[in-house]
Write an enzyme that holds these catalytic residues in place. Structure first.
Site, mmCIF file in Angstrom:
data_model
loop_
_atom_site.group_PDB
_atom_site.id
_atom_site.type_symbol
_atom_site.label_atom_id
_atom_site.label_comp_id
_atom_site.label_asym_id
_atom_site.label_seq_id
_atom_site.Cartn_x
_atom_site.Cartn_y
_atom_site.Cartn_z
ATOM 1 N N ASP A 7 -32.493 -5.193 -15.773
ATOM 2 C CA ASP A 7 -32.277 -6.402 -14.961
ATOM 3 C C ASP A 7 -33.638 -6.846 -14.463
ATOM 4 O O ASP A 7 -34.618 -6.096 -14.521
ATOM 5 C CB ASP A 7 -31.355 -6.083 -13.773
ATOM 6 C CG ASP A 7 -31.154 -7.294 -12.846
ATOM 7 O OD1 ASP A 7 -31.059 -8.429 -13.355
ATOM 8 O OD2 ASP A 7 -31.120 -7.110 -11.618
ATOM 9 N N SER A 8 -33.685 -8.069 -13.935
ATOM 10 C CA SER A 8 -34.903 -8.573 -13.318
ATOM 11 C C SER A 8 -35.265 -7.754 -12.080
ATOM 12 O O SER A 8 -36.401 -7.779 -11.643
ATOM 13 C CB SER A 8 -34.701 -10.025 -12.913
ATOM 14 O OG SER A 8 -33.556 -10.122 -12.087
ATOM 15 N N TYR A 39 -35.940 -13.808 -11.986
ATOM 16 C CA TYR A 39 -36.021 -14.492 -13.275
ATOM 17 C C TYR A 39 -35.317 -15.857 -13.184
ATOM 18 O O TYR A 39 -35.600 -16.747 -13.972
ATOM 19 C CB TYR A 39 -35.326 -13.671 -14.370
ATOM 20 C CG TYR A 39 -36.079 -12.450 -14.874
ATOM 21 C CD1 TYR A 39 -37.263 -12.012 -14.281
ATOM 22 C CD2 TYR A 39 -35.580 -11.734 -15.964
ATOM 23 C CE1 TYR A 39 -37.921 -10.882 -14.770
ATOM 24 C CE2 TYR A 39 -36.243 -10.616 -16.460
ATOM 25 C CZ TYR A 39 -37.408 -10.186 -15.856
ATOM 26 O OH TYR A 39 -38.054 -9.073 -16.347
ATOM 27 N N GLY A 40 -34.390 -15.950 -12.227
ATOM 28 C CA GLY A 40 -33.505 -17.118 -12.152
ATOM 29 C C GLY A 40 -34.202 -18.438 -11.881
ATOM 30 O O GLY A 40 -33.625 -19.506 -12.073
ATOM 31 N N CYS A 70 -28.412 -8.701 -16.528
ATOM 32 C CA CYS A 70 -28.970 -9.846 -15.809
ATOM 33 C C CYS A 70 -28.399 -11.083 -16.499
ATOM 34 O O CYS A 70 -28.578 -11.256 -17.704
ATOM 35 C CB CYS A 70 -30.493 -9.820 -15.914
ATOM 36 S SG CYS A 70 -31.299 -11.281 -15.237
ATOM 37 N N ASN A 71 -27.694 -11.885 -15.726
ATOM 38 C CA ASN A 71 -27.078 -13.077 -16.330
ATOM 39 C C ASN A 71 -28.130 -14.064 -16.803
ATOM 40 O O ASN A 71 -27.945 -14.741 -17.807
ATOM 41 C CB ASN A 71 -26.160 -13.757 -15.314
ATOM 42 C CG ASN A 71 -24.879 -12.988 -15.113
ATOM 43 O OD1 ASN A 71 -23.895 -13.240 -15.776
ATOM 44 N ND2 ASN A 71 -24.902 -12.013 -14.217
ATOM 45 N N THR A 72 -29.238 -14.137 -16.064
ATOM 46 C CA THR A 72 -30.295 -15.078 -16.432
ATOM 47 C C THR A 72 -30.866 -14.692 -17.806
ATOM 48 O O THR A 72 -30.961 -15.532 -18.705
ATOM 49 C CB THR A 72 -31.400 -15.076 -15.355
ATOM 50 O OG1 THR A 72 -30.786 -15.295 -14.086
ATOM 51 C CG2 THR A 72 -32.436 -16.138 -15.625
ATOM 52 N N GLU A 149 -29.958 -8.841 -1.166
ATOM 53 C CA GLU A 149 -31.066 -7.880 -1.069
ATOM 54 C C GLU A 149 -31.351 -7.499 0.382
ATOM 55 O O GLU A 149 -31.866 -6.419 0.650
ATOM 56 C CB GLU A 149 -32.303 -8.427 -1.765
ATOM 57 C CG GLU A 149 -32.055 -8.539 -3.251
ATOM 58 C CD GLU A 149 -33.306 -8.548 -4.086
ATOM 59 O OE1 GLU A 149 -34.408 -8.657 -3.522
ATOM 60 O OE2 GLU A 149 -33.164 -8.446 -5.315
ATOM 61 N N CYS A 181 -23.902 -13.691 -11.666
ATOM 62 C CA CYS A 181 -25.210 -13.129 -11.314
ATOM 63 C C CYS A 181 -24.924 -11.713 -10.840
ATOM 64 O O CYS A 181 -23.964 -11.493 -10.088
ATOM 65 C CB CYS A 181 -25.849 -13.949 -10.192
ATOM 66 S SG CYS A 181 -27.320 -13.165 -9.480
ATOM 67 N N THR A 182 -25.737 -10.764 -11.296
ATOM 68 C CA THR A 182 -25.397 -9.366 -11.012
ATOM 69 C C THR A 182 -25.605 -8.982 -9.535
ATOM 70 O O THR A 182 -25.197 -7.895 -9.132
ATOM 71 C CB THR A 182 -26.180 -8.418 -11.944
ATOM 72 O OG1 THR A 182 -27.568 -8.762 -11.924
ATOM 73 C CG2 THR A 182 -25.658 -8.529 -13.361
ATOM 74 N N HIS A 183 -26.233 -9.859 -8.759
ATOM 75 C CA HIS A 183 -26.319 -9.599 -7.315
ATOM 76 C C HIS A 183 -25.014 -9.947 -6.586
ATOM 77 O O HIS A 183 -24.759 -9.428 -5.509
ATOM 78 C CB HIS A 183 -27.408 -10.472 -6.681
ATOM 79 C CG HIS A 183 -28.803 -9.965 -6.840
ATOM 80 N ND1 HIS A 183 -29.451 -9.938 -8.043
ATOM 81 C CD2 HIS A 183 -29.681 -9.480 -5.927
ATOM 82 C CE1 HIS A 183 -30.672 -9.465 -7.864
ATOM 83 N NE2 HIS A 183 -30.833 -9.172 -6.587
HETATM 84 N N1 DGL Z 1 -29.847 -10.387 -11.462
HETATM 85 C C1 DGL Z 1 -30.178 -11.751 -11.799
HETATM 86 C C2 DGL Z 1 -29.042 -12.408 -12.589
HETATM 87 O O1 DGL Z 1 -28.006 -11.795 -12.815
HETATM 88 C C3 DGL Z 1 -30.456 -12.572 -10.565
HETATM 89 C C4 DGL Z 1 -31.788 -12.349 -9.912
HETATM 90 C C5 DGL Z 1 -32.908 -13.153 -10.548
HETATM 91 O O2 DGL Z 1 -32.987 -14.376 -10.318
HETATM 92 O O3 DGL Z 1 -33.693 -12.565 -11.241
HETATM 93 O O4 DGL Z 1 -29.168 -13.519 -13.010
#
Ligand code: DGL
Length: 267
Positions: A7-8, A39-40, A70-72, A149, A181-183
């Site tokens: 993930d990012s 990354y988003g 990471c969805n991004t 976070e 988004c994984t958060h």
């Molecule tokens: N974990 C990232 C996602 O699922 C979100 C955090 C990021 O912007 O890197 O897209």
């Protein structure tokens, strides 16, 4: 051989939690690019470049599959990763979209994610591929990442921000909402309270963990161990509150976290 997950940053730990519960005897190597998160808000070409480096790091750990937690990254880099690496690459978008389509009764699905995931229409195009009659309503919710976070998962500010972000989705009569988004699973209670109990939340991590299980079955690479899987965590930076946040995301205590030099990633 372990399953590689990247993930990012630390959001992907919500996916590790799901993989570990679906496949408790599998070993997992996790890499979080905490030095270069988020990354988003980055361009597609940068996200692809970083994602390839992250996956290369995992390949050097001899992983049998790569989970893009990471969805991004999943929304922009999955093809590049599949072309470059010879192991199965499982993302978040396809399994999450499929699960959402299986859940909706009214054919009205909401999707929330980072700016990049929403701008790239990752979920809506995947959902439309599965069923062109479904209507998809998307909304970028970038402030959910720092809220998660900070561990502000019951805080009034989290509710205020969720009210603002979700107000249009509340009017669009959706019955299913993808946490793209994984958060976001960390904020599931706030999101559920604000969007209303009649809307089913879809955690792509659960769907992705199921996809990993199916893929390992298909290629016959499941572990034959019976003892609990071992988990190793690598990050490109160790932020001050790292351990506390990681434990919040993972839902349990973690032992060691190893820092990897960014220079090593880019060679
Ligand atoms: N974990 C990232 C996602 O699922 C979100 C955090 C990021 O912007 O890197 O897209």
């Amino acid at each position: 051989m372990p399953i590689g997950v990247f993930d990012s940053g630390i959001g992907g730990l919500t996916v590790v939690k799901r993989i570990a519960s679906a496949l408790p005897t599998e070993d997992i190597v996790y890499f979080g690019d905490t030095a270069r998160v988020p990354y988003g808000s980055k361009s597609n070409s940068t996200v692809i470049e970083y994602s390839i480096q992250d996956a290369k790091f995992l390949m050097n750990k001899n992983v049998k599959a790569i989970v893009v937690a990471c969805n991004t990254s999943s929304s922009v880099a999955i093809e590049a990763l599949r072309n470059k690496f010879h192991v199965p690459v499982i993302g978040m978008i396809e399994p999450g979209a499929r699960f959402a389509v299986s859940q909706t009764k009214t054919g009205r699905i909401g999707v929330i994610g980072t700016r990049a995931t929403i701008k790239n229409k990752a979920y809506s195009s995947e959902i439309k591929k599965l069923n062109p009659d479904i209507e998809v309503f998307e909304k970028a919710c970038p402030l959910f990442v720092p809220l998660a976070e900070e561990g502000w998962i019951k805080h009034k500010a989290a509710y205020d921000i969720a009210e603002e972000y979700l107000k249009d989705l509340k009017k669009s009569d959706i019955d299913t909402l993808v946490l793209g988004c994984t958060h976001y699973p960390i904020l599931a209670k706030v999101i559920q309270d604000v969007i209303g109990e009649n809307v089913k939340l879809v955690d792509s991590g659960i769907a992705s963990a199921e996809a990993v299980k199916k893929e390992l079955d298909r290629i016959g690479l499941n572990t034959n161990k019976f003892s609990p899987g071992n988990q190793q965590f690598y990050v490109s930076d160790i932020p001050l509150k790292f351990k506390a946040i990681a434990e919040l995301f993972l839902g349990r205590k973690i032992a060691d976290v190893t820092k990897v030099d960014l220079e090593l990633l880019s060679v």
